[in-house]
Scaffold this active site. Structure first.
Site, PDB file in Angstrom:
ATOM      1  CG  ASP A 267      25.815  40.131   9.865  1.00 34.29           C
ATOM      2  OD1 ASP A 267      25.419  40.498   8.958  1.00 34.29           O
ATOM      3  OD2 ASP A 267      26.713  40.532  10.740  1.00 34.29           O
TER       4      ASP A 267
ATOM      5  CG  HIS B 256      25.243  43.994  10.588  1.00 33.99           C
ATOM      6  ND1 HIS B 256      26.439  43.416  10.414  1.00 33.99           N
ATOM      7  CD2 HIS B 256      25.451  45.084  10.793  1.00 33.99           C
ATOM      8  CE1 HIS B 256      27.297  44.395  10.185  1.00 33.99           C
ATOM      9  NE2 HIS B 256      26.715  45.415  10.424  1.00 33.99           N
TER      10      HIS B 256
ATOM     11  CB  ALA C 112      15.250  47.142   5.944  1.00 29.49           C
TER      12      ALA C 112
ATOM     13  CB  SER D 238      29.157  47.440  11.750  1.00 27.73           C
ATOM     14  OG  SER D 238      28.739  47.446  10.244  1.00 27.73           O
TER      15      SER D 238
END
Length: 261
Positions: free
Chosen positions: A207, A235, A145, A82
């Site tokens: 994702d 993700h 979440a 990320s």
């Protein structure tokens, strides 16, 4: 003050950079699977976890990259998740002689949705930024979440993420804001053709932050790169599918052997 870096295992150096709001504890699912083969460097990025009190002179992406790089081995393989993937890309672009091979997971050279580019809607990121000023912890938990949505083990993923988050000090507010600014503003797409190391992307088809529709465009921008997409992951595929993730990573590193001095 130096950054906190947990070093585990023996073998070639593999540096792991976590994503926004979290810390180096996030890699716990894959550490046992990788440490027999690699010397793992689990970084708490500046302002996060045990590096909470590490202060950078400014919040530019290059400053994140240089600050972290100063405490890493001379040459190493690099895994960025990320936001950590943005920092990893900046490192590989600016210091090609230091990075042997690059693995990006749940990451994009441009997280913000653009014309003809899948990504996060600008309103979502601006909403997080506003909420962050009012209640940082609640905002981070909401982010956890969202990034787990779609995973076949969503409840377990969120529970584990929260547990790892609580194991270490809360992130510094300035670091949280600076990290969101990176996700909102950085666009490295035009630079990707300059990458000189082998690159693997590992993604989750579910994702919602780096949509599956972005995988092919990213791959086309990085000459010679390859991608693996886990159908039931979101993700954080290294959390929901640690075995498959570790196998894909090891296979990539074994197929792209580097001549060592």
């Amino acid at each position: 003050m130096n950054m906190y870096i947990e070093r585990i295992g023996q073998g070639p150096d593999l540096v792991l950079l976590h994503g926004w709001g979290l810390n180096g504890a996030v890699w716990q699912e894959i550490v046992p699977l990788l440490q027999p083969y690699y010397r793992l460097h689990l970084v708490d990025l500046p302002g996060f976890g045990y590096s909470r009190d590490v202060i950078m002179p400014d919040s530019r992406l290059a400053t994140w990259s240089e600050t972290v790089l100063a405490e890493l081995p001379a040459r190493f393989d690099l895994l960025g998740w990320s936001m950590g993937g943005l920092i990893a890309l900046r490192m590989a672009l600016d210091h090609p002689s230091r990075i042997n091979r690059l693995i990006l997971t749940g990451s994009s050279p441009c997280f913000l949705r653009q014309d003809n580019w899948p990504g996060i809607h600008p309103d979502v990121l601006s909403g997080f930024n506003c909420a962050l000023q009012q209640n940082p912890r609640k905002t981070i938990e909401r982010f956890l979440a969202i990034q787990s949505m779609g995973s076949e083990s969503v409840k377990e993923d969120v529970k584990r993420l929260k547990s790892w988050l609580q194991q270490r000090p809360d992130a510094a507010p300035a670091a949280l804001s600076a990290g969101l600014a990176l996700l909102s503003s950085v666009d490295l797409r035009t630079e990707l053709s300059q990458l000189r190391c082998p690159v693997l992307g590992i993604y989750g088809r579910q994702d919602s932050l780096v949509p599956a529709a972005a995988v092919d465009p990213i791959e086309k921008l990085i000459t010679g790169s390859r991608s693996v997409v886990f159908a039931q992951a979101a993700h954080a595929p290294f959390i929901s599918h640690p075995q498959q993730f570790s196998e894909a990573l090891r296979q990539f590193l074994e197929q792209n052997e580097i001549q060592r001095d």
